[in-house]
Every structure is written in C-alpha cells, then in structure tokens.
Design an enzyme around this catalytic site. Sequence first.
Site, short mmCIF file in Angstrom:
data_model
loop_
_atom_site.label_atom_id
_atom_site.label_comp_id
_atom_site.label_asym_id
_atom_site.label_seq_id
_atom_site.Cartn_x
_atom_site.Cartn_y
_atom_site.Cartn_z
N ARG A 80 0.83 -1.22 0.00
CA ARG A 80 0.00 0.00 0.00
C ARG A 80 0.86 1.26 0.00
O ARG A 80 0.52 2.25 -0.64
CB ARG A 80 -0.93 -0.01 1.21
CG ARG A 80 -2.09 -0.97 1.01
CD ARG A 80 -3.01 -1.00 2.21
NE ARG A 80 -3.56 0.29 2.54
CZ ARG A 80 -4.22 0.55 3.66
NH1 ARG A 80 -4.41 -0.43 4.56
NH2 ARG A 80 -4.71 1.74 3.92
N HIS A 129 -6.71 8.08 12.05
CA HIS A 129 -6.34 6.66 11.98
C HIS A 129 -4.87 6.44 11.65
O HIS A 129 -4.49 5.39 11.14
CB HIS A 129 -7.24 5.94 10.95
CG HIS A 129 -8.69 5.91 11.36
ND1 HIS A 129 -9.72 5.67 10.49
CD2 HIS A 129 -9.27 6.11 12.58
CE1 HIS A 129 -10.88 5.71 11.15
NE2 HIS A 129 -10.63 5.98 12.41
N THR A 199 -16.83 9.44 2.88
CA THR A 199 -16.78 8.40 3.91
C THR A 199 -18.12 7.69 3.99
O THR A 199 -19.17 8.32 3.80
CB THR A 199 -16.39 8.98 5.29
OG1 THR A 199 -16.45 7.92 6.27
CG2 THR A 199 -17.27 10.13 5.73
N SER A 200 -18.09 6.38 4.29
CA SER A 200 -19.34 5.63 4.43
C SER A 200 -19.97 5.88 5.80
O SER A 200 -21.08 5.41 6.05
CB SER A 200 -19.06 4.13 4.23
OG SER A 200 -18.05 3.71 5.13
C1 BJW Z 1 -16.43 8.84 -2.93
C2 BJW Z 1 -15.80 8.75 -4.14
C3 BJW Z 1 -15.43 9.94 -4.72
C4 BJW Z 1 -16.22 6.77 -3.56
N1 BJW Z 1 -15.68 11.09 -4.09
N2 BJW Z 1 -16.66 9.98 -2.31
C5 BJW Z 1 -19.72 2.83 18.22
C6 BJW Z 1 -20.69 2.03 17.61
C7 BJW Z 1 -20.32 0.84 16.97
C8 BJW Z 1 -18.99 0.40 16.95
C9 BJW Z 1 -18.04 1.20 17.55
C10 BJW Z 1 -18.42 2.37 18.18
N3 BJW Z 1 -17.28 2.96 18.65
C11 BJW Z 1 -16.22 2.17 18.34
C12 BJW Z 1 -16.66 1.08 17.68
C13 BJW Z 1 -15.81 -0.02 17.16
C14 BJW Z 1 -15.09 0.29 15.87
C15 BJW Z 1 -16.14 0.56 14.81
O1 BJW Z 1 -16.40 1.68 14.44
N4 BJW Z 1 -16.73 -0.48 14.26
C16 BJW Z 1 -17.79 -0.32 13.24
C17 BJW Z 1 -17.22 -0.76 11.87
C18 BJW Z 1 -18.97 -1.12 13.65
N5 BJW Z 1 -14.15 1.38 16.02
C19 BJW Z 1 -12.90 1.18 16.45
O2 BJW Z 1 -12.51 0.07 16.77
C20 BJW Z 1 -12.00 2.39 16.60
N6 BJW Z 1 -11.39 2.37 17.88
C21 BJW Z 1 -12.07 2.62 18.98
O3 BJW Z 1 -13.23 2.97 18.99
O4 BJW Z 1 -11.31 2.48 20.11
C22 BJW Z 1 -11.91 2.59 21.40
C23 BJW Z 1 -10.81 2.47 22.40
C24 BJW Z 1 -10.64 3.47 23.33
C25 BJW Z 1 -9.61 3.36 24.28
C26 BJW Z 1 -8.77 2.25 24.27
C27 BJW Z 1 -8.93 1.25 23.32
C28 BJW Z 1 -9.95 1.37 22.37
C29 BJW Z 1 -10.84 2.33 15.61
C30 BJW Z 1 -11.27 2.38 14.19
C31 BJW Z 1 -10.07 2.16 13.29
C32 BJW Z 1 -10.45 2.09 11.81
N7 BJW Z 1 -9.31 1.64 11.07
C33 BJW Z 1 -9.39 1.58 9.62
C34 BJW Z 1 -8.06 1.01 9.07
C35 BJW Z 1 -6.96 2.06 9.15
C36 BJW Z 1 -5.65 1.51 8.72
C37 BJW Z 1 -5.60 1.16 7.27
O5 BJW Z 1 -5.83 2.02 6.39
O6 BJW Z 1 -5.30 0.01 6.98
O7 BJW Z 1 -9.66 2.88 9.09
S1 BJW Z 1 -10.78 0.60 9.02
C38 BJW Z 1 -11.13 1.64 7.63
O8 BJW Z 1 -12.44 2.26 7.78
C39 BJW Z 1 -10.10 2.79 7.71
C40 BJW Z 1 -10.94 3.98 7.33
O9 BJW Z 1 -10.33 5.16 7.80
C41 BJW Z 1 -12.26 3.67 7.98
C42 BJW Z 1 -13.42 4.41 7.41
O10 BJW Z 1 -13.62 4.07 6.06
P1 BJW Z 1 -14.05 5.19 5.02
O11 BJW Z 1 -12.99 6.19 4.90
O12 BJW Z 1 -15.40 5.68 5.37
O13 BJW Z 1 -14.04 4.36 3.65
P2 BJW Z 1 -15.21 3.45 3.02
O14 BJW Z 1 -14.56 2.59 2.01
O15 BJW Z 1 -16.01 2.79 4.05
O16 BJW Z 1 -16.17 4.49 2.29
C43 BJW Z 1 -15.73 5.20 1.15
C44 BJW Z 1 -16.83 6.19 0.75
O17 BJW Z 1 -16.34 6.98 -0.32
C45 BJW Z 1 -18.13 5.53 0.26
O18 BJW Z 1 -19.23 6.13 0.94
C46 BJW Z 1 -18.17 5.87 -1.23
O19 BJW Z 1 -19.48 6.09 -1.72
C47 BJW Z 1 -17.37 7.17 -1.26
N8 BJW Z 1 -16.74 7.47 -2.52
N9 BJW Z 1 -15.73 7.37 -4.48
C48 BJW Z 1 -16.33 11.03 -2.88
N10 BJW Z 1 -14.84 9.94 -5.93
#
Ligand code: BJW
Length: 258
Positions: A80, A129, A199-200
């Site tokens: 990546r 992140h 973002t989704s």
């Molecule tokens: C376009 C386009 C164009 C296309 N123009 N747009 C509350 C409720 C439920 C669950 C939780 C909660 N709080 C915490 C959680 C758990 C968890 C979580 O959220 N789980 C859910 C999935 C259910 N969260 C965590 O675990 C977080 N940590 C945490 O809460 O810790 C608590 C804690 C406290 C103290 C001590 C210990 C713990 C951490 C989250 C980490 C996320 N990591 C990742 C990987 C990063 C590393 C890597 O890159 O490898 O982050 S996962 C991945 O998802 C990445 C992204 O940043 C993240 C979000 O994704 P994103 O950016 O939204 O992308 P997509 O693909 O989902 O969407 C793309 C969008 O673009 C789409 O909508 C398209 O339509 C659009 N698009 N082309 C504009 N041209």
Amino acid sequence: MRVSEETTTWTPERVAEPGRWLAEAHRVVALTGAGISAESGIPTFRGAGGLWKGRDPMSMATPQAFARDPEEVWEWYDWRRGLVLGCEPNPGHQALAELADLVPDFLLVTQNVDGLHQRAGSSQVVELHGNLFRLGCWACCGHEETRVDHPLDPRPPRCPCGALQRPGVVWFGEALPEDAFPRAHRAAAAADLFLVVGTSSVVYPAAGLADVALAAGARVVEVNPQPSRAGVARALAGPAGEVLPALLRAAQKFRESG
Ligand code: BJW
C-alpha cells in the site's frame, strides 16, 4: 442511512447555496474518508473494489491479523505504501487545501492514512487513523519513526527495544492517537459548517463527529456519490474531485461579490 441519489445529484446550482454558507462561515471542519482519494487511484475500503491485492482490507486492518501473521500484514502495508507513493493528490484534496485560506478557522480531519492532504498543501491535518508512513512498536514501548522509502524491509523491522515494528495506523479495537479525537471533537462542537467527504460513515468514533456538529447547530454538507447521512443541510452526490472545486469556486465568487 442511504439517501436517494436522484434527489441529491450535484449541479452547479445546488452548490451555490452551500458555497455561500462556506463563504460566511467562521469555523469549518472537513472530515474526509477513503472516497476523496479514490480519484487519485487508491481503492476505498467498502463496496466495489474492496479487495486490495486479493485481500479484504477489513481482515488485514486488525491487531489479530498482525499477531497471527506479522509478515503477511507487513507485506500488505508495504504494498500500500508503494501504491500511495505512485499516486498524486487530486482536485478534491487541492480544493480543501485552498479552503483553509478562505475560512478564518478551518480544520481538516481525515480518516485516511495516505498523506495526500499534506501533499496537496494542507498544513493542519488531524489524522484520526494514523499514517501509512509511520512505524510504531508492536510492544508499545512508545518508539515511533517515519519512513517514506519503498519497499521497506520484506519483514517487519525491529524496534530499538527489540520488539517488532508495526504500521503506525489505527486498527479496529485500538485507541485513536492521543489528542487527535479530542481536537476533532472540540472543533466539531464549535463548527458553523461541517463537511463530510467520501466516507461511508460507519466507523466510529469518526462517524459520530458529524452528529456532534449537528447537535451543536452546525450545517452539515455531505459530498459523496452515494450520500451516507441523514439530517444534512445539503447532500451533494458526486465525486469529490468535481464537487469540492465547484464548492470552493462558489464560495470564492460569493466573497468577491460581497
Ligand atoms: C467517494 C468517491 C469519490 C467513492 N468522491 N466519495 C460505536 C458504535 C459501533 C462500533 C463502535 C463504536 N465505537 C467504536 C466502535 C468499534 C469500531 C467501529 O467503528 N466499528 C464499526 C465498523 C462497527 N471502532 C474502532 O474500533 C476504533 N477504535 C475505537 O473505537 O477504540 C476505542 C478504544 C478506546 C480506548 C482504548 C482502546 C480502544 C478504531 C477504528 C479504526 C479504523 N481503522 C481503519 C483502518 C486504518 C488503517 C488502514 O488504512 O489500513 O480505518 S478501518 C477503515 O475504515 C479505515 C478507514 O479510515 C475507515 C473508514 O472508512 P471510510 O474512509 O469511510 O471508507 P469506506 O470505504 O467505508 O467508504 C468510502 C466512501 O467513499 C463511500 O461512501 C463511497 O461512496 C465514497 N466514494 N468514491 C467522494 N470519488
């Protein structure tokens, strides 16, 4: 929640009013996700094209995956890094960098780890992140370093403390970098206008920032070909690389005429 694309498709007319909101706002926060880098050639996480180099990113971006097979996860992140180094920021990144000069108090908060906002000229970026080019200690000794060379070692290198090094990104279940979320939260709570771009809105706590801004009375504007949020003042369905420059131009035009 998915909003109908038919009613939200962006047009220059639908951008004019949010352009005025931008021109009049004092405090603006933009939250970006993988979609803003899609037009630079970097795949998003979810939906079509979510398999990267034959791997599901959701199964690689976890501490469990690294614990099970550090070499496989390391190699995937190194791939990546190479992908990102071969990509350039697009007009969406550039428009956000220019917006910082237009708005008195502007904060860019990103979930992306690719560093493209900084390469587009944004200087104040809160990375929720982490960053692909940062390395951390798997044993949590606190050592961190930044390396932009590619390829890196074929296996995870050793930290000075002797443990393995890991990619400096935030995996599921891990805490966000200290200060990053509190800073983003404070800015969201004080914002007049909150932009949600590419973002989704499924990953928390990042996805909750727009709700914080909404609850505090901000206007929320979403830019996404498939808008993900309800309750926004304006959803602009379209690619960020087209919509954000149009939004910037509309704001600039309003300023010049005002
Ligand atoms: C376009 C386009 C164009 C296309 N123009 N747009 C509350 C409720 C439920 C669950 C939780 C909660 N709080 C915490 C959680 C758990 C968890 C979580 O959220 N789980 C859910 C999935 C259910 N969260 C965590 O675990 C977080 N940590 C945490 O809460 O810790 C608590 C804690 C406290 C103290 C001590 C210990 C713990 C951490 C989250 C980490 C996320 N990591 C990742 C990987 C990063 C590393 C890597 O890159 O490898 O982050 S996962 C991945 O998802 C990445 C992204 O940043 C993240 C979000 O994704 P994103 O950016 O939204 O992308 P997509 O693909 O989902 O969407 C793309 C969008 O673009 C789409 O909508 C398209 O339509 C659009 N698009 N082309 C504009 N041209």
